[in-house]
Design a protein around this motif. Structure first.
Motif, PDB file in Angstrom:
ATOM      1  N   LEU A   4       0.864  -1.175   0.000  1.00 37.40           N
ATOM      2  CA  LEU A   4       0.000   0.000   0.000  1.00 37.40           C
ATOM      3  C   LEU A   4       0.900   1.224   0.000  1.00 37.40           C
ATOM      4  CD1 LEU A   4      -2.405  -1.201   2.835  1.00 37.40           C
ATOM      5  CD2 LEU A   4      -2.541  -1.682   0.378  1.00 37.40           C
ATOM      6  N   ALA A   5       0.543   2.242  -0.780  1.00 32.86           N
ATOM      7  CA  ALA A   5       1.407   3.417  -0.892  1.00 32.86           C
ATOM      8  C   ALA A   5       0.585   4.688  -0.996  1.00 32.86           C
ATOM      9  CB  ALA A   5       2.310   3.286  -2.119  1.00 32.86           C
ATOM     10  N   ASN A   6       1.241   5.801  -0.634  1.00 32.27           N
ATOM     11  CA  ASN A   6       0.649   7.098  -0.933  1.00 32.27           C
ATOM     12  C   ASN A   6       1.555   7.806  -1.935  1.00 32.27           C
ATOM     13  OD1 ASN A   6       2.737   8.295   0.524  1.00 32.27           O
ATOM     14  ND2 ASN A   6       1.450   8.942   2.226  1.00 32.27           N
ATOM     15  N   MET A   7       1.139   8.955  -2.403  1.00 31.72           N
ATOM     16  CA  MET A   7       1.874   9.664  -3.450  1.00 31.72           C
ATOM     17  C   MET A   7       3.189  10.260  -2.940  1.00 31.72           C
ATOM     18  SD  MET A   7       0.073   9.066  -6.086  1.00 31.72           S
ATOM     19  CE  MET A   7       0.643  10.225  -7.312  1.00 31.72           C
ATOM     20  N   ASP A   8       3.358  10.317  -1.623  1.00 31.97           N
ATOM     21  CA  ASP A   8       4.602  10.842  -1.041  1.00 31.97           C
ATOM     22  C   ASP A   8       5.674   9.770  -0.892  1.00 31.97           C
ATOM     23  OD1 ASP A   8       3.527  13.419  -0.802  1.00 31.97           O
ATOM     24  OD2 ASP A   8       2.655  12.951   1.162  1.00 31.97           O
ATOM     25  N   GLY A   9       5.364   8.541  -1.293  1.00 30.08           N
ATOM     26  CA  GLY A   9       6.352   7.475  -1.229  1.00 30.08           C
ATOM     27  C   GLY A   9       6.315   6.636   0.032  1.00 30.08           C
ATOM     28  N   VAL A  10       5.362   6.900   0.918  1.00 32.01           N
ATOM     29  CA  VAL A  10       5.219   6.081   2.121  1.00 32.01           C
ATOM     30  C   VAL A  10       4.559   4.763   1.722  1.00 32.01           C
ATOM     31  CG1 VAL A  10       4.149   5.903   4.409  1.00 32.01           C
ATOM     32  CG2 VAL A  10       4.996   8.116   3.583  1.00 32.01           C
ATOM     33  N   THR A  11       5.123   3.650   2.168  1.00 33.88           N
ATOM     34  CA  THR A  11       4.546   2.344   1.855  1.00 33.88           C
ATOM     35  C   THR A  11       4.352   1.515   3.115  1.00 33.88           C
ATOM     36  OG1 THR A  11       6.695   1.294   1.477  1.00 33.88           O
ATOM     37  CG2 THR A  11       5.610   2.267  -0.453  1.00 33.88           C
ATOM     38  N   LEU A  12       3.392   0.639   3.047  1.00 33.06           N
ATOM     39  CA  LEU A  12       3.142  -0.360   4.082  1.00 33.06           C
ATOM     40  C   LEU A  12       3.010  -1.695   3.370  1.00 33.06           C
ATOM     41  CD1 LEU A  12       0.406   1.458   6.213  1.00 33.06           C
ATOM     42  CD2 LEU A  12       2.823   1.151   6.807  1.00 33.06           C
ATOM     43  N   SER A  13       3.512  -2.747   3.990  1.00 26.37           N
ATOM     44  CA  SER A  13       3.437  -4.075   3.388  1.00 26.37           C
ATOM     45  C   SER A  13       2.650  -5.022   4.283  1.00 26.37           C
ATOM     46  CB  SER A  13       4.845  -4.633   3.168  1.00 26.37           C
ATOM     47  OG  SER A  13       5.537  -3.826   2.244  1.00 26.37           O
ATOM     48  N   TYR A  14       1.766  -5.769   3.663  1.00 22.28           N
ATOM     49  CA  TYR A  14       0.936  -6.748   4.350  1.00 22.28           C
ATOM     50  C   TYR A  14       0.886  -8.004   3.493  1.00 22.28           C
ATOM     51  CZ  TYR A  14      -0.828  -2.796   7.074  1.00 22.28           C
ATOM     52  OH  TYR A  14      -0.927  -1.701   7.893  1.00 22.28           O
ATOM     53  N   THR A  15       0.280  -9.024   4.032  1.00 22.71           N
ATOM     54  CA  THR A  15      -0.100 -10.185   3.232  1.00 22.71           C
ATOM     55  C   THR A  15      -1.615 -10.138   3.081  1.00 22.71           C
ATOM     56  OG1 THR A  15      -0.431 -11.644   5.129  1.00 22.71           O
ATOM     57  CG2 THR A  15       1.802 -11.581   4.139  1.00 22.71           C
ATOM     58  N   VAL A  16      -2.129 -10.915   2.152  1.00 23.36           N
ATOM     59  CA  VAL A  16      -3.577 -10.997   1.984  1.00 23.36           C
ATOM     60  C   VAL A  16      -4.222 -11.468   3.290  1.00 23.36           C
ATOM     61  CG1 VAL A  16      -5.431 -12.229   0.768  1.00 23.36           C
ATOM     62  CG2 VAL A  16      -3.488 -11.310  -0.517  1.00 23.36           C
ATOM     63  N   ALA A  17      -3.616 -12.445   3.958  1.00 18.01           N
ATOM     64  CA  ALA A  17      -4.174 -12.962   5.213  1.00 18.01           C
ATOM     65  C   ALA A  17      -4.194 -11.907   6.313  1.00 18.01           C
ATOM     66  CB  ALA A  17      -3.386 -14.182   5.674  1.00 18.01           C
ATOM     67  N   GLU A  18      -3.206 -11.030   6.330  1.00 18.17           N
ATOM     68  CA  GLU A  18      -3.202  -9.958   7.330  1.00 18.17           C
ATOM     69  C   GLU A  18      -4.310  -8.939   7.047  1.00 18.17           C
ATOM     70  OE1 GLU A  18       1.462  -9.724   8.700  1.00 18.17           O
ATOM     71  OE2 GLU A  18       0.896  -8.787   6.789  1.00 18.17           O
ATOM     72  N   LEU A  19      -4.589  -8.691   5.772  1.00 18.36           N
ATOM     73  CA  LEU A  19      -5.650  -7.747   5.412  1.00 18.36           C
ATOM     74  C   LEU A  19      -7.040  -8.339   5.562  1.00 18.36           C
ATOM     75  CD1 LEU A  19      -4.245  -5.957   2.239  1.00 18.36           C
ATOM     76  CD2 LEU A  19      -4.528  -4.999   4.532  1.00 18.36           C
ATOM     77  N   LEU A  20      -7.138  -9.662   5.436  1.00 17.28           N
ATOM     78  CA  LEU A  20      -8.448 -10.305   5.522  1.00 17.28           C
ATOM     79  C   LEU A  20      -8.354 -11.602   6.313  1.00 17.28           C
ATOM     80  CD1 LEU A  20     -11.413 -10.043   4.612  1.00 17.28           C
ATOM     81  CD2 LEU A  20     -10.817 -11.427   2.618  1.00 17.28           C
ATOM     82  N   PRO A  21      -8.161 -11.477   7.629  1.00 12.92           N
ATOM     83  CA  PRO A  21      -8.097 -12.693   8.445  1.00 12.92           C
ATOM     84  C   PRO A  21      -9.456 -13.404   8.437  1.00 12.92           C
ATOM     85  CG  PRO A  21      -8.147 -10.737   9.849  1.00 12.92           C
ATOM     86  CD  PRO A  21      -8.052 -10.263   8.425  1.00 12.92           C
ATOM     87  N   GLY A  22      -9.403 -14.706   8.429  1.00 12.00           N
ATOM     88  CA  GLY A  22     -10.649 -15.479   8.440  1.00 12.00           C
ATOM     89  C   GLY A  22     -11.441 -15.341   7.157  1.00 12.00           C
TER      90      GLY A  22
END
Length: 130
Positions: free
Chosen positions: A102-120
């Motif tokens: 996931l990113a914004n236009m200022d270059g900040v990023t976050l990294s997840y897995t699909v399971a972390e974004l949608l547990p269960g």
């Protein structure tokens, strides 16, 4: 071109005249192909399409079915994550360990897995007959 760069480029094509909130998404498949999508708003708000859904539709239309990586970008203070519906759409074609950046236009990023974004996540095993 990186996946974030592909998402950034397609974001410019978003149709967001009501919210002015443009989102771009890029998906790399297991075969290495990249598919992109941008949000498309409609004056009847529920009828719009999310960027992630557009990228997935392009992927499926091309005959691909396996997501290996996802990137989403928007002009927001913090990186924006896919909505709940798009998380489920991603999970339809991606394993739980698939990376989502996931990113914004200022270059900040976050990294997840699909399971972390949608547990269960609801998956095809829930459809099995008892």
């Amino acid at each position: 071109m990186s996946l974030i760069d592909a998402a950034r480029a397609v974001r410019e094509n978003a149709h967001a005249p009501y919210s002015n909130f443009k989102v771009g998404a890029a998906i790399r498949t297991a075969s290495g192909k990249v598919f992109t999508g941008c949000n498309v708003e409609n004056v009847a708000y529920p009828e719009g399409t999310c960027a992630e859904a557009g990228a997935i539709a392009a992927m499926v239309a091309a005959g691909e079915r396996e997501i290996a990586e996802v990137a989403v970008i928007a002009d927001s203070p913090d990186p924006v994550s896919p909505c709940g519906g798009c998380r489920q759409k991603i999970a339809e074609f991606a394993g739980g360990a698939v990376p989502v950046t996931l990113a914004n236009m200022d270059g900040v990023t976050l990294s997840y897995t699909v399971a972390e974004l949608l547990p269960g996540a609801f998956d095809k095993s829930h459809m099995d007959a008892p």
